[in-house]
Design a protein around this motif. Structure first.
Motif, PDB file in Angstrom:
ATOM      1  N   HIS A  55      45.345  48.533  35.702  1.00  0.00           N
ATOM      2  CA  HIS A  55      43.908  48.755  35.856  1.00  0.00           C
ATOM      3  C   HIS A  55      43.056  47.570  35.408  1.00  0.00           C
ATOM      4  O   HIS A  55      41.831  47.636  35.476  1.00  0.00           O
ATOM      5  N   HIS A  56      43.692  46.500  34.966  1.00  0.00           N
ATOM      6  CA  HIS A  56      42.927  45.354  34.472  1.00  0.00           C
ATOM      7  C   HIS A  56      42.384  44.544  35.648  1.00  0.00           C
ATOM      8  O   HIS A  56      43.112  44.249  36.597  1.00  0.00           O
ATOM      9  N   PRO A  57      41.101  44.146  35.604  1.00  0.00           N
ATOM     10  CA  PRO A  57      40.519  43.416  36.747  1.00  0.00           C
ATOM     11  C   PRO A  57      41.199  42.086  37.061  1.00  0.00           C
ATOM     12  O   PRO A  57      41.274  41.694  38.232  1.00  0.00           O
ATOM     13  N   VAL A  58      41.722  41.399  36.056  1.00  0.00           N
ATOM     14  CA  VAL A  58      42.409  40.128  36.314  1.00  0.00           C
ATOM     15  C   VAL A  58      43.694  40.383  37.098  1.00  0.00           C
ATOM     16  O   VAL A  58      44.001  39.674  38.064  1.00  0.00           O
ATOM     17  N   VAL A  59      44.447  41.380  36.697  1.00  0.00           N
ATOM     18  CA  VAL A  59      45.693  41.708  37.400  1.00  0.00           C
ATOM     19  C   VAL A  59      45.375  42.134  38.825  1.00  0.00           C
ATOM     20  O   VAL A  59      46.048  41.717  39.780  1.00  0.00           O
ATOM     21  N   ARG A  60      44.338  42.922  38.989  1.00  0.00           N
ATOM     22  CA  ARG A  60      43.951  43.346  40.346  1.00  0.00           C
ATOM     23  C   ARG A  60      43.574  42.147  41.218  1.00  0.00           C
ATOM     24  O   ARG A  60      43.870  42.113  42.410  1.00  0.00           O
ATOM     25  N   GLU A  61      42.935  41.156  40.604  1.00  0.00           N
ATOM     26  CA  GLU A  61      42.566  39.960  41.360  1.00  0.00           C
ATOM     27  C   GLU A  61      43.812  39.203  41.831  1.00  0.00           C
ATOM     28  O   GLU A  61      43.882  38.752  42.973  1.00  0.00           O
ATOM     29  N   VAL A  62      44.809  39.077  40.950  1.00  0.00           N
ATOM     30  CA  VAL A  62      46.045  38.384  41.338  1.00  0.00           C
ATOM     31  C   VAL A  62      46.765  39.169  42.432  1.00  0.00           C
ATOM     32  O   VAL A  62      47.232  38.584  43.425  1.00  0.00           O
ATOM     33  N   VAL A  63      46.854  40.481  42.273  1.00  0.00           N
ATOM     34  CA  VAL A  63      47.503  41.313  43.295  1.00  0.00           C
ATOM     35  C   VAL A  63      46.784  41.149  44.635  1.00  0.00           C
ATOM     36  O   VAL A  63      47.429  41.023  45.686  1.00  0.00           O
ATOM     37  N   ASP A  64      45.463  41.114  44.609  1.00  0.00           N
ATOM     38  CA  ASP A  64      44.703  40.921  45.856  1.00  0.00           C
ATOM     39  C   ASP A  64      44.975  39.550  46.474  1.00  0.00           C
ATOM     40  O   ASP A  64      45.059  39.424  47.701  1.00  0.00           O
ATOM     41  N   MET A  65      45.118  38.519  45.633  1.00  0.00           N
ATOM     42  CA  MET A  65      45.461  37.179  46.135  1.00  0.00           C
ATOM     43  C   MET A  65      46.785  37.208  46.896  1.00  0.00           C
ATOM     44  O   MET A  65      46.957  36.528  47.903  1.00  0.00           O
ATOM     45  N   LEU A  66      47.715  37.976  46.388  1.00  0.00           N
ATOM     46  CA  LEU A  66      49.073  38.003  46.929  1.00  0.00           C
ATOM     47  C   LEU A  66      49.232  38.955  48.114  1.00  0.00           C
ATOM     48  O   LEU A  66      50.168  38.802  48.906  1.00  0.00           O
ATOM     49  N   ARG A  67      48.362  39.931  48.217  1.00  0.00           N
ATOM     50  CA  ARG A  67      48.573  41.020  49.159  1.00  0.00           C
ATOM     51  C   ARG A  67      48.738  40.553  50.604  1.00  0.00           C
ATOM     52  O   ARG A  67      49.594  41.072  51.337  1.00  0.00           O
ATOM     53  N   GLY A  68      47.954  39.552  51.032  1.00  0.00           N
ATOM     54  CA  GLY A  68      48.044  39.092  52.425  1.00  0.00           C
ATOM     55  C   GLY A  68      49.426  38.594  52.806  1.00  0.00           C
ATOM     56  O   GLY A  68      49.892  38.832  53.912  1.00  0.00           O
ATOM     57  N   GLY A  69      50.119  37.938  51.880  1.00  0.00           N
ATOM     58  CA  GLY A  69      51.429  37.382  52.196  1.00  0.00           C
ATOM     59  C   GLY A  69      52.603  38.224  51.757  1.00  0.00           C
ATOM     60  O   GLY A  69      53.708  38.072  52.292  1.00  0.00           O
ATOM     61  N   PHE A  70      52.363  39.137  50.794  1.00  0.00           N
ATOM     62  CA  PHE A  70      53.507  39.843  50.203  1.00  0.00           C
ATOM     63  C   PHE A  70      53.348  41.365  50.153  1.00  0.00           C
ATOM     64  O   PHE A  70      54.241  42.062  49.675  1.00  0.00           O
TER      65      PHE A  70
ATOM     66  N   GLY B 209      52.445  43.326  43.306  1.00  0.00           N
ATOM     67  CA  GLY B 209      52.495  43.653  41.876  1.00  0.00           C
ATOM     68  C   GLY B 209      53.742  43.102  41.208  1.00  0.00           C
ATOM     69  O   GLY B 209      53.683  42.598  40.076  1.00  0.00           O
ATOM     70  N   VAL B 210      54.870  43.175  41.906  1.00  0.00           N
ATOM     71  CA  VAL B 210      56.120  42.642  41.371  1.00  0.00           C
ATOM     72  C   VAL B 210      55.998  41.134  41.163  1.00  0.00           C
ATOM     73  O   VAL B 210      56.392  40.596  40.118  1.00  0.00           O
ATOM     74  N   LEU B 211      55.443  40.448  42.143  1.00  0.00           N
ATOM     75  CA  LEU B 211      55.284  39.000  42.027  1.00  0.00           C
ATOM     76  C   LEU B 211      54.299  38.633  40.917  1.00  0.00           C
ATOM     77  O   LEU B 211      54.506  37.651  40.201  1.00  0.00           O
ATOM     78  N   THR B 212      53.257  39.423  40.754  1.00  0.00           N
ATOM     79  CA  THR B 212      52.320  39.177  39.658  1.00  0.00           C
ATOM     80  C   THR B 212      53.062  39.224  38.328  1.00  0.00           C
ATOM     81  O   THR B 212      52.876  38.352  37.465  1.00  0.00           O
ATOM     82  N   ASP B 213      53.916  40.226  38.156  1.00  0.00           N
ATOM     83  CA  ASP B 213      54.711  40.347  36.919  1.00  0.00           C
ATOM     84  C   ASP B 213      55.584  39.111  36.701  1.00  0.00           C
ATOM     85  O   ASP B 213      55.660  38.579  35.591  1.00  0.00           O
ATOM     86  N   ILE B 214      56.246  38.672  37.752  1.00  0.00           N
ATOM     87  CA  ILE B 214      57.137  37.515  37.655  1.00  0.00           C
ATOM     88  C   ILE B 214      56.336  36.241  37.348  1.00  0.00           C
ATOM     89  O   ILE B 214      56.718  35.449  36.474  1.00  0.00           O
ATOM     90  N   TYR B 215      55.238  36.049  38.043  1.00  0.00           N
ATOM     91  CA  TYR B 215      54.403  34.870  37.790  1.00  0.00           C
ATOM     92  C   TYR B 215      53.880  34.857  36.356  1.00  0.00           C
ATOM     93  O   TYR B 215      53.878  33.820  35.698  1.00  0.00           O
TER      94      TYR B 215
END
Length: 197
Positions: A54-69, A74-80
């Motif tokens: 629910h954190h806005p920073v995490v949501r921003e990263v997930v949104d960055m990744l969503r188009g390609g992944f 969310g999994v990639l956000t965790d790994i990054y």
């Protein structure tokens, strides 16, 4: 958050660290079957996952990744985030990642009997390949992703995930540096509140 971050956010109690490490494998009220420190770590794991989702920073990263992944964003956000933590671990923690990892591996072996079966199955590979330290390199996180593709049917091209990170690492670092103090503060509050009750 992935393995390294969950362990790092657990404070200094090895039982809490191990409970947090295995938290995904302990479902429902099964945490009640574990000794106190492990229970606290398992519950902390759940709180961290809920907080980060629910954190806005995490949501921003997930949104960055969503188009390609897509759904694996969310999994990639965790790994990054584990990679970003690992590669500057000394500055975030005040200690060497190698020593931190060695101490944790030793604790895992000493507490082997408390580990869920799923973790017993890959524990030796996890330790012998020095997985926590390998998160500090891009080749290490690429290998982690390859393992997840092979054994967990992760629908991600590891090479494409690394290219995305390389192209966006400055922004990802900036976001991670905004997020980490928030989640550290939240975890300190939870640990001080004795969440095992």
């Amino acid at each position: 958050m992935n393995y390294l971050a969950h362990i790092f956010l657990s404070g200094d109690d090895r039982r809490v660290q191990i409970g947090n490490f295995v938290g995904d494998a302990v479902k429902g009220r099964a945490y009640e079957n574990y000794p106190l420190g492990f229970r606290e770590g398992i519950l902390l794991h759940r709180e961290i996952d809920d907080y980060t989702d629910h954190h806005p920073v995490v949501r921003e990263v997930v949104d960055m990744l969503r188009g390609g992944f897509g759904r694996y964003s969310g999994v990639l956000t965790d790994i990054y985030f584990d990679h970003l933590l690992a590669r500057s671990f000394q500055s975030y923690s005040g200690q060497s990642l190698r020593w931190f990892a060695f101490g944790f591996y030793r604790a895992l072996v000493l507490n082997y009997r408390h580990l869920p079966e799923r973790f017993k199955g890959f524990l030796w590979h996890f330790i012998l390949t020095n997985r926590l330290v390998r998160y500090a390199s891009l080749s290490g996180i690429k290998r982690s992703l390859e393992i997840m593709v092979e054994y967990k049917n992760l629908g991600v091209d590891p090479g494409a995930a690394i290219v995305f990170f390389e192209r966006n690492q400055d922004r990802l670092q900036e976001l991670f540096d905004r997020f980490l103090p928030d989640v550290q503060k939240k975890c300190r509050m939870m640990l001080e509140a004795d969440i095992s009750c």
